[in-house]
Motif scaffolding. Structure first.
Motif, PDB file in Angstrom:
ATOM      1  N   ARG A  67       0.834  -1.211   0.000  1.00 15.05           N
ATOM      2  CA  ARG A  67       0.000   0.000   0.000  1.00 15.05           C
ATOM      3  C   ARG A  67       0.867   1.258   0.000  1.00 15.05           C
ATOM      4  O   ARG A  67       0.569   2.248  -0.674  1.00 15.05           O
ATOM      5  N   ILE A  68       1.958   1.241   0.775  1.00 14.99           N
ATOM      6  CA  ILE A  68       2.845   2.409   0.805  1.00 14.99           C
ATOM      7  C   ILE A  68       3.501   2.608  -0.557  1.00 14.99           C
ATOM      8  O   ILE A  68       3.568   3.727  -1.081  1.00 14.99           O
ATOM      9  N   ARG A  69       3.971   1.507  -1.159  1.00 17.51           N
ATOM     10  CA  ARG A  69       4.605   1.620  -2.482  1.00 17.51           C
ATOM     11  C   ARG A  69       3.618   2.131  -3.526  1.00 17.51           C
ATOM     12  O   ARG A  69       3.943   2.997  -4.346  1.00 17.51           O
ATOM     13  N   ASP A  70       2.405   1.617  -3.494  1.00 19.19           N
ATOM     14  CA  ASP A  70       1.415   2.003  -4.505  1.00 19.19           C
ATOM     15  C   ASP A  70       1.014   3.466  -4.379  1.00 19.19           C
ATOM     16  O   ASP A  70       0.848   4.163  -5.386  1.00 19.19           O
ATOM     17  N   PHE A  71       0.854   3.936  -3.152  1.00 18.29           N
ATOM     18  CA  PHE A  71       0.416   5.324  -2.962  1.00 18.29           C
ATOM     19  C   PHE A  71       1.563   6.311  -3.134  1.00 18.29           C
ATOM     20  O   PHE A  71       1.347   7.460  -3.542  1.00 18.29           O
ATOM     21  N   ALA A  72       2.796   5.869  -2.841  1.00 14.59           N
ATOM     22  CA  ALA A  72       3.986   6.722  -2.961  1.00 14.59           C
ATOM     23  C   ALA A  72       3.761   8.075  -2.296  1.00 14.59           C
ATOM     24  O   ALA A  72       3.733   9.110  -2.960  1.00 14.59           O
ATOM     25  N   PRO A  73       3.592   8.105  -0.992  1.00 14.43           N
ATOM     26  CA  PRO A  73       3.234   9.355  -0.319  1.00 14.43           C
ATOM     27  C   PRO A  73       4.385  10.359  -0.291  1.00 14.43           C
ATOM     28  O   PRO A  73       5.562   9.992  -0.334  1.00 14.43           O
ATOM     29  N   ASP A  74       4.027  11.625  -0.203  1.00 18.59           N
ATOM     30  CA  ASP A  74       5.009  12.670   0.070  1.00 18.59           C
ATOM     31  C   ASP A  74       5.330  12.717   1.565  1.00 18.59           C
ATOM     32  O   ASP A  74       6.404  13.191   1.948  1.00 18.59           O
ATOM     33  N   ALA A  75       4.383  12.299   2.385  1.00 19.11           N
ATOM     34  CA  ALA A  75       4.589  12.304   3.834  1.00 19.11           C
ATOM     35  C   ALA A  75       3.865  11.105   4.442  1.00 19.11           C
ATOM     36  O   ALA A  75       2.725  10.805   4.069  1.00 19.11           O
ATOM     37  N   LEU A  76       4.539  10.425   5.360  1.00 22.71           N
ATOM     38  CA  LEU A  76       3.985   9.257   6.046  1.00 22.71           C
ATOM     39  C   LEU A  76       3.812   9.587   7.520  1.00 22.71           C
ATOM     40  O   LEU A  76       4.747  10.043   8.179  1.00 22.71           O
ATOM     41  N   HIS A  77       2.599   9.325   8.032  1.00 23.96           N
ATOM     42  CA  HIS A  77       2.327   9.531   9.454  1.00 23.96           C
ATOM     43  C   HIS A  77       1.803   8.236  10.049  1.00 23.96           C
ATOM     44  O   HIS A  77       0.820   7.665   9.561  1.00 23.96           O
ATOM     45  N   ILE A  78       2.447   7.764  11.107  1.00 27.24           N
ATOM     46  CA  ILE A  78       2.060   6.537  11.803  1.00 27.24           C
ATOM     47  C   ILE A  78       1.361   6.954  13.088  1.00 27.24           C
ATOM     48  O   ILE A  78       1.982   7.489  14.008  1.00 27.24           O
ATOM     49  N   ALA A  79       0.052   6.700  13.149  1.00 26.73           N
ATOM     50  CA  ALA A  79      -0.775   7.270  14.212  1.00 26.73           C
ATOM     51  C   ALA A  79      -0.823   6.425  15.476  1.00 26.73           C
ATOM     52  O   ALA A  79      -1.141   6.955  16.548  1.00 26.73           O
ATOM     53  N   THR A  80      -0.550   5.130  15.384  1.00 28.22           N
ATOM     54  CA  THR A  80      -0.723   4.245  16.537  1.00 28.22           C
ATOM     55  C   THR A  80       0.411   3.237  16.611  1.00 28.22           C
ATOM     56  O   THR A  80       1.092   2.959  15.616  1.00 28.22           O
ATOM     57  N   GLU A  81       0.562   2.633  17.785  1.00 29.36           N
ATOM     58  CA  GLU A  81       1.664   1.709  18.039  1.00 29.36           C
ATOM     59  C   GLU A  81       1.258   0.248  17.887  1.00 29.36           C
ATOM     60  O   GLU A  81       1.897  -0.639  18.446  1.00 29.36           O
ATOM     61  N   GLY A  82       0.165  -0.032  17.165  1.00 27.89           N
ATOM     62  CA  GLY A  82      -0.327  -1.398  16.997  1.00 27.89           C
ATOM     63  C   GLY A  82       0.315  -2.115  15.818  1.00 27.89           C
ATOM     64  O   GLY A  82       1.328  -1.674  15.268  1.00 27.89           O
ATOM     65  N   PRO A  83      -0.262  -3.248  15.386  1.00 27.58           N
ATOM     66  CA  PRO A  83       0.333  -4.040  14.305  1.00 27.58           C
ATOM     67  C   PRO A  83       0.536  -3.259  13.006  1.00 27.58           C
ATOM     68  O   PRO A  83       1.566  -3.419  12.342  1.00 27.58           O
ATOM     69  N   LEU A  84      -0.417  -2.424  12.616  1.00 24.53           N
ATOM     70  CA  LEU A  84      -0.252  -1.645  11.391  1.00 24.53           C
ATOM     71  C   LEU A  84       0.841  -0.596  11.556  1.00 24.53           C
ATOM     72  O   LEU A  84       1.645  -0.369  10.646  1.00 24.53           O
ATOM     73  N   GLY A  85       0.858   0.062  12.699  1.00 22.90           N
ATOM     74  CA  GLY A  85       1.912   1.033  12.954  1.00 22.90           C
ATOM     75  C   GLY A  85       3.284   0.385  12.965  1.00 22.90           C
ATOM     76  O   GLY A  85       4.256   0.936  12.425  1.00 22.90           O
ATOM     77  N   MET A  86       3.385  -0.810  13.542  1.00 20.47           N
ATOM     78  CA  MET A  86       4.652  -1.534  13.562  1.00 20.47           C
ATOM     79  C   MET A  86       5.106  -1.882  12.156  1.00 20.47           C
ATOM     80  O   MET A  86       6.278  -1.746  11.804  1.00 20.47           O
ATOM     81  N   ALA A  87       4.149  -2.320  11.326  1.00 18.92           N
ATOM     82  CA  ALA A  87       4.493  -2.717   9.958  1.00 18.92           C
ATOM     83  C   ALA A  87       4.964  -1.511   9.145  1.00 18.92           C
ATOM     84  O   ALA A  87       5.934  -1.598   8.384  1.00 18.92           O
ATOM     85  N   ALA A  88       4.278  -0.382   9.289  1.00 16.27           N
ATOM     86  CA  ALA A  88       4.673   0.821   8.556  1.00 16.27           C
ATOM     87  C   ALA A  88       6.028   1.323   9.040  1.00 16.27           C
ATOM     88  O   ALA A  88       6.866   1.765   8.231  1.00 16.27           O
ATOM     89  N   ARG A  89       6.253   1.270  10.332  1.00 21.30           N
ATOM     90  CA  ARG A  89       7.543   1.677  10.894  1.00 21.30           C
ATOM     91  C   ARG A  89       8.670   0.834  10.314  1.00 21.30           C
ATOM     92  O   ARG A  89       9.725   1.355   9.924  1.00 21.30           O
ATOM     93  N   ARG A  90       8.459  -0.474  10.267  1.00 19.12           N
ATOM     94  CA  ARG A  90       9.479  -1.385   9.747  1.00 19.12           C
ATOM     95  C   ARG A  90       9.801  -1.064   8.285  1.00 19.12           C
ATOM     96  O   ARG A  90      10.962  -1.013   7.884  1.00 19.12           O
TER      97      ARG A  90
END
Length: 375
Positions: A67-90
Motif C-alpha cells: 500500500r505504501i509503495r502504490d500510494f507513494a506518499p510525500d509524507a507518512l504519518h504513523i498514528a498508533t503503536e499497533g500491528p499496522l503502525g509496527m508494519a509501517a515503521r518497519r
C-alpha cells in the motif's frame, strides 16, 4: 501533497483517536491535499484482549508495504503503536523513509491500571517505537513533558478541535429525568474512573453514555443511574444540550475530546485538576476542577451555558489540522527532509516517486507491542 496515515484505531471504534483522524483527514482534503488511510478494515483481524471492539490486524507487513509503495506518499504519518503502525515503521526504516508518529493516549498508565505492568516497561517500548520518528505529535504540553521526561525526544504539540456546527447550544430535552442532570460520555472502562462519578452523592440524576468492558458491572452496582449506548454525533449533541453538568472523572486522559464537545454544547465541566481538564480548561470559568469531584459538580451548576460555549469556540479542527500539517516530514525537492511547508502541493493526478531520506535510521531497541488507542 500526498499524505498517508497509518492507524490501528478506526471504525467501528468510537473514540477520540478515530474522531481526531477523521476530522484531520477532512480538513486536510479541504485544504487541497490528497489523504489515504491504512486501517484495520483492509485486513483480517482478531479482537484485542479485554477490548474486543478493537481489532488487531493479522500479519499485515506485506500488505502495508504494498500500500505504501502504490500510494507513494510525500509524507507518512504513523498514528498508533499497533500491528499496522509496527508494519509501517518497519517498512520506513528499511527504506530510510522519514515519517512522523503520534502519541494519543496515556497507554502506559492504562496498562498499569488494568494489568499492573510497571510504567517503566511500557515507556521503554514507547522509546523504541517512537525513537526513529522525525517528530512525535502529542496533544498537550503536559503530555509533551511526560514523554520527554521518559526519554522520548522530537516531541511537538498537535492540539485537538471540535465541530462547532454539530455541537452547539440548543433547546432540547431528550433526557427525561430529574434535574440537575449530571452526564458522563466516553468509554466505560476502569482507566476512565467512571465509578468515581457514579458513587457521588448528587441531587437530580446521572447519565452515562458509551460502552466498554466495565459497563455491565457498573450497571449492576449502580442501577439508579441511566445508561445509553454509543450515539451518533447529532444524537450526542442533543444529549449534551439536555444535561446540566458534564462530569469528567478520568485522571489519565491526555486531552478528552468529549470536554470540548460538552463545552461547545453549552455544558459546563466538572473534573479533577489533572492533565486533560487542565489543558482544555486552563483558567477559564467554563468549568470547575477540584479534588473533591462532588464539590466540582455542585459548583459547576452555577456556570452559565454561554460561558462554556465561548470557551469552546477557541478550538477548531482547521487550526489543529494546520498544526498537524506543519509537523509532517516529507522530502523537499533536493531530497532532504523538510517541513510540510517547504514542499509544494502537487496535483492529485501527478505521479510521485517513493521518498527516501539521506541517512539510515537505526532501531534503538527490540520489541513489539500493541497500544489500544483510546479516547
Amino acid at each position: 501533497m500526498k499524505i498517508l496515515i497509518v492507524t490501528d484505531a478506526w471504525e467501528p471504534q468510537v473514540n477520540g483517536v478515530v474522531r481526531t483522524l477523521k476530522s484531520t483527514r477532512r480538513e486536510l482534503e479541504a485544504m487541497g491535499h490528497t489523504v489515504d488511510m491504512i486501517t484495520p478494515l483492509e485486513f483480517r483481524t482478531i479482537p484485542c484482549p479485554t477490548y474486543p471492539e478493537i481489532r488487531l490486524s493479522l500479519l499485515p507487513s506485506a500488505r502495508v508495504a504494498q500500500r505504501i509503495r502504490d500510494f507513494a506518499p510525500d509524507a507518512l504519518h504513523i498514528a498508533t503503536e499497533g500491528p499496522l503502525g509496527m508494519a509501517a515503521r518497519r517498512y520506513a526504516l528499511r527504506r530510510e523513509m522519514p515519517y512522523t508518529t503520534a502519541y494519543h493516549t496515556r497507554f502506559p498508565e492504562y496498562v498499569q491500571a488494568r494489568f499492573g505492568i510497571p510504567l517503566s516497561w511500557t515507556y521503554r517500548f514507547l522509546r523504541w517505537f517512537h525513537g526513529p520518528a522525525q517528530a512525535v505529535m502529542a496533544p498537550t504540553p503536559v503530555v509533551l513533558d511526560d514523554l520527554q521526561r521518559y526519554g522520548i525526544g522530537h516531541c511537538v504539540l498537535w492540539t485537538r478541535g471540535v465541530d462547532l456546527d454539530v455541537f452547539k447550544t440548543q433547546r432540547v430535552n431528550v433526557l427525561n429525568t430529574a434535574h440537575p442532570i449530571f452526564l458522563y460520555v466516553g468509554r466505560v472502562a476502569v482507566e476512565k474512573n467512571v465509578e468515581a462519578f457514579l458513587a457521588l452523592d448528587l441531587p437530580g440524576s446521572k447519565w452515562v453514555v458509551g460502552d466498554g468492558p466495565a459497563l455491565g458491572s457498573l450497571r449492576a452496582r449502580y442501577p439508579g443511574a441511566n445508561y445509553l449506548g454509543v450515539l451518533s454525533q447529532p444524537e450526542l449533541a442533543r444529549v449534551y444540550a439536555s444535561a446540566d453538568v458534564f462530569v469528567f472523572p478520568s485522571r489519565t486522559d491526555t486531552f478528552g475530546l468529549v470536554l470540548l464537545e460538552a463545552l461547545a454544547s453549552g455544558l459546563p465541566v466538572a473534573a479533577y485538576p489533572v492533565t486533560g481538564p487542565i489543558d482544555v480548561l486552563g483558567d477559564s470559568p467554563a468549568g470547575v476542577m477540584h479534588e473533591d469531584l462532588r464539590e466540582a459538580c455542585l459548583e459547576a451548576l452555577r456556570i452559565d451555558r454561554t460561558t462554556a460555549r465561548a470557551h469552546a469556540e477557541r478550538f477548531s479542527w482547521r487550526a489543529a489540522s494546520e498544526q498537524f500539517l506543519a509537523h509532517l516530514r516529507p522530502l523537499s525537492a533536493d531530497g532532504s527532509t523538510g517541513s510540510a511547508g517547504e514542499v509544494p502541493i502537487q496535483p492529485a493526478s501527478q505521479n510521485h516517486a517513493e521518498t527516501t531520506s539521506a541517512a539510515a535510521v537505526r532501531s534503538v531497541a527490540a520489541g513489539a507491542g500493541t497500544s489500544p488507542a483510546k479516547q
